[in-house]
Design a protein around this motif. Sequence first.
Motif, PDB file in Angstrom:
ATOM      1  N   GLY A   1       0.798  -1.217   0.000  1.00  0.00           N
ATOM      2  CA  GLY A   1       0.000   0.000   0.000  1.00  0.00           C
ATOM      3  C   GLY A   1       0.833   1.269   0.000  1.00  0.00           C
ATOM      4  N   GLU A   2       2.056   1.173   0.468  1.00  0.00           N
ATOM      5  CA  GLU A   2       2.935   2.342   0.488  1.00  0.00           C
ATOM      6  C   GLU A   2       4.372   1.877   0.286  1.00  0.00           C
ATOM      7  OE1 GLU A   2       3.990   3.298   5.062  1.00  0.00           O
ATOM      8  OE2 GLU A   2       1.880   3.605   4.549  1.00  0.00           O
ATOM      9  N   ALA A   3       5.217   2.799  -0.118  1.00  0.00           N
ATOM     10  CA  ALA A   3       6.614   2.466  -0.382  1.00  0.00           C
ATOM     11  C   ALA A   3       7.368   2.215   0.926  1.00  0.00           C
ATOM     12  CB  ALA A   3       7.270   3.598  -1.152  1.00  0.00           C
ATOM     13  N   LYS A   4       8.357   1.350   0.860  1.00  0.00           N
ATOM     14  CA  LYS A   4       9.191   1.099   2.039  1.00  0.00           C
ATOM     15  C   LYS A   4      10.199   2.228   2.190  1.00  0.00           C
ATOM     16  CE  LYS A   4       8.746  -3.828   2.145  1.00  0.00           C
ATOM     17  NZ  LYS A   4       9.371  -5.090   2.434  1.00  0.00           N
ATOM     18  N   ARG A   5      10.544   2.485   3.428  1.00  0.00           N
ATOM     19  CA  ARG A   5      11.531   3.526   3.711  1.00  0.00           C
ATOM     20  C   ARG A   5      12.503   3.005   4.765  1.00  0.00           C
ATOM     21  NH1 ARG A   5       6.715   4.415   5.816  1.00  0.00           N
ATOM     22  NH2 ARG A   5       6.507   4.812   8.023  1.00  0.00           N
ATOM     23  N   ALA A   6      13.701   3.533   4.758  1.00  0.00           N
ATOM     24  CA  ALA A   6      14.729   3.092   5.689  1.00  0.00           C
ATOM     25  C   ALA A   6      14.488   3.694   7.071  1.00  0.00           C
ATOM     26  CB  ALA A   6      16.100   3.486   5.175  1.00  0.00           C
ATOM     27  N   ASP A   7      14.608   2.853   8.087  1.00  0.00           N
ATOM     28  CA  ASP A   7      14.496   3.324   9.464  1.00  0.00           C
ATOM     29  C   ASP A   7      15.775   4.091   9.799  1.00  0.00           C
ATOM     30  OD1 ASP A   7      15.132   2.762  12.526  1.00  0.00           O
ATOM     31  OD2 ASP A   7      12.956   2.637  12.253  1.00  0.00           O
ATOM     32  N   PRO A   8      15.686   5.303  10.355  1.00  0.00           N
ATOM     33  CA  PRO A   8      16.896   6.086  10.608  1.00  0.00           C
ATOM     34  C   PRO A   8      17.810   5.479  11.678  1.00  0.00           C
ATOM     35  CG  PRO A   8      14.938   7.264  11.353  1.00  0.00           C
ATOM     36  CD  PRO A   8      14.479   6.027  10.686  1.00  0.00           C
TER      37      PRO A   8
END
Length: 93
Positions: free
Chosen positions: A31-38
């Motif tokens: 449903g949404e793009a993956k993003r890197a956890d900071p």
Amino acid sequence: MPSVRIYQRPKNAMQSGKARTDRWVVEFEPGEAKRADPLTGWAGSGDTREQVRLSFASLEAAKAYAEREGLPFTVTPAPAKTLKLQAYADNFR
């Protein structure tokens, strides 16, 4: 409205067995793009439907579930099974 993908698992290339290849899987599209956890650098998203995989005994049962829940679906046909007939003597040609 989330869409789902219905497919049949291919045979595992690392083993000779065909366990669970007759089951059909219903998998939700992201449903949404993956993003890197900071903090950790791991990729993730807030979409929990991505973690859900439902297994059905037949294609008709998987389609019936998607239609009953009002989910648009795409069916990916099972890959064609090809046999590579080979004799042991072919290793020494």
